[in-house]
Design a protein around this motif. Sequence first.
Motif, PDB file in Angstrom:
ATOM      1  N   GLY A   6       0.783  -1.150  -0.099  1.00 24.69           N
ATOM      2  CA  GLY A   6       0.196   0.113  -0.029  1.00 24.69           C
ATOM      3  C   GLY A   6       0.768   1.291   0.061  1.00 24.69           C
ATOM      4  N   GLN A   7       2.136   1.357   0.275  1.00 23.86           N
ATOM      5  CA  GLN A   7       2.781   2.294   0.496  1.00 23.86           C
ATOM      6  C   GLN A   7       3.414   2.975  -0.971  1.00 23.86           C
ATOM      7  N   GLY A   8       3.498   4.299  -1.228  1.00 21.80           N
ATOM      8  CA  GLY A   8       4.308   4.567  -2.419  1.00 21.80           C
ATOM      9  C   GLY A   8       5.521   5.077  -2.320  1.00 21.80           C
ATOM     10  N   LEU A   9       6.232   5.463  -3.477  1.00 22.52           N
ATOM     11  CA  LEU A   9       7.417   6.026  -3.133  1.00 22.52           C
ATOM     12  C   LEU A   9       7.330   7.430  -3.376  1.00 22.52           C
TER      13      LEU A   9
ATOM     14  N   LEU B 231      12.179   8.776  -5.762  1.00 25.21           N
ATOM     15  CA  LEU B 231      12.090   8.389  -7.216  1.00 25.21           C
ATOM     16  C   LEU B 231      13.034   9.017  -7.803  1.00 25.21           C
ATOM     17  N   LEU B 232      13.380  10.419  -7.884  1.00 25.14           N
ATOM     18  CA  LEU B 232      14.202  11.171  -8.515  1.00 25.14           C
ATOM     19  C   LEU B 232      15.771  10.772  -8.148  1.00 25.14           C
TER      20      LEU B 232
ATOM     21  N   GLU C  26       2.620  12.717  -8.222  1.00 17.04           N
ATOM     22  CA  GLU C  26       2.613  12.912  -9.630  1.00 17.04           C
ATOM     23  C   GLU C  26       3.910  12.780 -10.089  1.00 17.04           C
ATOM     24  N   THR C  27       3.954  11.899 -11.397  1.00 13.74           N
ATOM     25  CA  THR C  27       4.952  11.426 -11.788  1.00 13.74           C
ATOM     26  C   THR C  27       5.256  11.749 -13.078  1.00 13.74           C
ATOM     27  N   LEU C  28       4.208  12.134 -13.975  1.00 16.08           N
ATOM     28  CA  LEU C  28       4.077  12.451 -15.273  1.00 16.08           C
ATOM     29  C   LEU C  28       5.501  13.538 -15.980  1.00 16.08           C
ATOM     30  N   ASP C  29       5.709  14.385 -15.365  1.00 19.90           N
ATOM     31  CA  ASP C  29       6.863  14.927 -15.951  1.00 19.90           C
ATOM     32  C   ASP C  29       8.117  14.427 -15.867  1.00 19.90           C
ATOM     33  N   LEU C  30       8.185  13.265 -15.157  1.00 23.13           N
ATOM     34  CA  LEU C  30       9.453  12.615 -15.249  1.00 23.13           C
ATOM     35  C   LEU C  30       9.791  11.912 -16.506  1.00 23.13           C
ATOM     36  N   ILE C  31       8.892  11.520 -17.423  1.00 24.40           N
ATOM     37  CA  ILE C  31       8.781  10.899 -18.404  1.00 24.40           C
ATOM     38  C   ILE C  31       9.721  11.711 -19.259  1.00 24.40           C
ATOM     39  N   SER C  32       9.467  12.922 -19.506  1.00 18.66           N
ATOM     40  CA  SER C  32      10.132  13.669 -20.526  1.00 18.66           C
ATOM     41  C   SER C  32      11.730  13.905 -20.134  1.00 18.66           C
TER      42      SER C  32
ATOM     43  N   PHE D 233      13.671  11.616 -18.092  1.00 19.31           N
ATOM     44  CA  PHE D 233      14.282   9.976 -17.795  1.00 19.31           C
ATOM     45  C   PHE D 233      13.850   9.357 -18.912  1.00 19.31           C
ATOM     46  N   PRO D 234      14.609   9.017 -19.984  1.00 16.11           N
ATOM     47  CA  PRO D 234      14.427   8.103 -21.126  1.00 16.11           C
ATOM     48  C   PRO D 234      14.456   6.785 -21.162  1.00 16.11           C
ATOM     49  N   ASN D 235      14.817   6.361 -19.549  1.00 12.77           N
ATOM     50  CA  ASN D 235      14.963   5.045 -19.117  1.00 12.77           C
ATOM     51  C   ASN D 235      13.717   4.557 -18.354  1.00 12.77           C
ATOM     52  N   LEU D 236      12.770   5.444 -18.077  1.00 14.21           N
ATOM     53  CA  LEU D 236      11.505   5.293 -17.273  1.00 14.21           C
ATOM     54  C   LEU D 236      10.484   4.933 -18.184  1.00 14.21           C
ATOM     55  N   VAL D 237       9.592   3.982 -17.637  1.00 13.63           N
ATOM     56  CA  VAL D 237       8.437   3.433 -18.072  1.00 13.63           C
ATOM     57  C   VAL D 237       7.435   3.701 -17.059  1.00 13.63           C
ATOM     58  N   SER D 238       6.265   4.416 -17.266  1.00  9.99           N
ATOM     59  CA  SER D 238       5.182   4.286 -16.166  1.00  9.99           C
ATOM     60  C   SER D 238       4.122   3.308 -16.693  1.00  9.99           C
ATOM     61  N   LEU D 239       3.766   2.459 -16.142  1.00  8.87           N
ATOM     62  CA  LEU D 239       2.700   1.527 -16.495  1.00  8.87           C
ATOM     63  C   LEU D 239       1.342   1.729 -15.735  1.00  8.87           C
ATOM     64  N   ARG D 240       0.351   1.849 -16.282  1.00 10.81           N
ATOM     65  CA  ARG D 240      -1.129   2.434 -15.931  1.00 10.81           C
ATOM     66  C   ARG D 240      -2.242   1.535 -16.374  1.00 10.81           C
ATOM     67  N   THR D 241      -3.291   1.340 -15.713  1.00  8.97           N
ATOM     68  CA  THR D 241      -4.386   0.572 -16.283  1.00  8.97           C
ATOM     69  C   THR D 241      -5.694   1.060 -16.160  1.00  8.97           C
ATOM     70  N   PHE D 242      -6.784   0.462 -17.049  1.00 15.05           N
ATOM     71  CA  PHE D 242      -8.076   1.172 -16.820  1.00 15.05           C
ATOM     72  C   PHE D 242      -8.538  -0.075 -16.042  1.00 15.05           C
ATOM     73  N   SER D 243      -7.936  -1.236 -15.146  1.00 12.72           N
ATOM     74  CA  SER D 243      -8.709  -2.240 -14.531  1.00 12.72           C
ATOM     75  C   SER D 243      -9.196  -1.554 -13.180  1.00 12.72           C
ATOM     76  N   LYS D 244      -8.617  -0.680 -12.678  1.00 14.22           N
ATOM     77  CA  LYS D 244      -8.402  -0.490 -11.241  1.00 14.22           C
ATOM     78  C   LYS D 244      -9.706   0.819 -11.087  1.00 14.22           C
ATOM     79  N   ALA D 245      -9.016   2.142 -11.210  1.00 12.03           N
ATOM     80  CA  ALA D 245      -9.837   3.307 -10.992  1.00 12.03           C
ATOM     81  C   ALA D 245     -10.914   3.437 -11.941  1.00 12.03           C
ATOM     82  N   TYR D 246     -10.714   2.871 -13.037  1.00 11.68           N
ATOM     83  CA  TYR D 246     -11.691   2.940 -14.398  1.00 11.68           C
ATOM     84  C   TYR D 246     -12.767   1.879 -14.423  1.00 11.68           C
ATOM     85  N   GLY D 247     -12.511   0.661 -13.611  1.00  7.97           N
ATOM     86  CA  GLY D 247     -13.357  -0.253 -13.592  1.00  7.97           C
ATOM     87  C   GLY D 247     -13.772  -1.372 -14.588  1.00  7.97           C
TER      88      GLY D 247
END
Length: 354
Positions: free
Chosen positions: A164-167, A172-173, A196-202, A204-218
């Motif tokens: 349950g805990q996040g980074l 992360l930086l 919020e981690t979105l800004d990190l994508i531009s 760090f080219p070695n970063l992949v953020s994985l997200r899903t429609f399975s949880k919050a979007y039901g």
Amino acid sequence: MIERYIREDLRNWENYQVQPVTGRKMDANESPFPLDQSVRERLSAWILEKEDLRLYPDTDNTVLREAIAAYYGLSPENVTCGVGSDQLIDYLTKLFLEPGETILVPSPSFSMYQTAAEINHGKAVSFPLEPENDFQFSAEMILKSLKEVRPKILFLCSPNNPTGQGLKREDLLSILSKAGCVVVLDEAYGEFAENETLDLISRFPNLVSLRTFSKAYGLAGLRVGYALADPEMIRAIDRVRAPYNLNTFSQIAASCVIGRAEYKEHIRTIISERDRMYKALGALKGIKGFHCYPSQANYLFMQSDLPDLGARLLEKGLLVRAYSGKMSAYARVSVSDPETNTLFLEAIKEILLP
Ligand code: PMP
């Protein structure tokens, strides 16, 4: 007969086990909210007016990629989609691991990282998250493990399933700037956390953020996940992506739901229910060794001296995620609708209180 043809390292391989469904489902971190009426109407209209399931789906998931990119203010080149984020975890290990190479993962965490690595001829090494520390991530520990293990991929899960805990952002930086490998940040439960981690994508080219429609979007039943990353990373993932991986209906449904206001409301409800449950469970601390850990996700992780807590809850009609072996003191409960959550709180009180 077939056994001798199977890859030697897979002869004792166990498929991902899902417990049989009985009772109220609080075991898989699914959404308790039904599909919104307006989305149902849009999907029905598509079936009645435009449906053309004779044809293969759009292999590039163009409409969905554009919808996801628009929602985050990114370009479609920053997005690729998978049949659940599970498929993207598999693609990442397929793409990056030479036989025998290593991924670094937290423990405990989502089992699919190790599964995908092993199926793709790699192996997983873990760094521990400690109960004494509420299973919080330690950047220091991760950096030390990175130095020792020198993995090809570091998987981080934030908030971490099941604990349950996040980074923290500064952690992360510091990890990203020193990692020297591909860093996969699994944010399947990110909508329930503050980071919020979105800004990190531009950055760090070695970063992949994985997200899903399975949880919050039901939309767990439609199996849609996505990766956000630098365009070069996305093009690399797309090299191993199966043609036509997402079916047409899943592409349309996911592009209808992303960013809709009612989901923000659902997320707020889940967070407030999670906080209500956490507070109520806090009052039971110490009874039969019970402890509930803080969570930034749509589930709570619990510990007790009762090795059969899951079975006892199931007798009362509530299905939670129970564990075996060295994890048998733990159980994870998904935050559901208020009525189910209240039933859960009553049931656990009855079990714990003499
Ligand atoms: N990551 C984590 C941390 C998860 O808990 C899950 C689902 N249990 C997934 C990824 C996979 O989600 P999906 O394949 O449904 O997108």
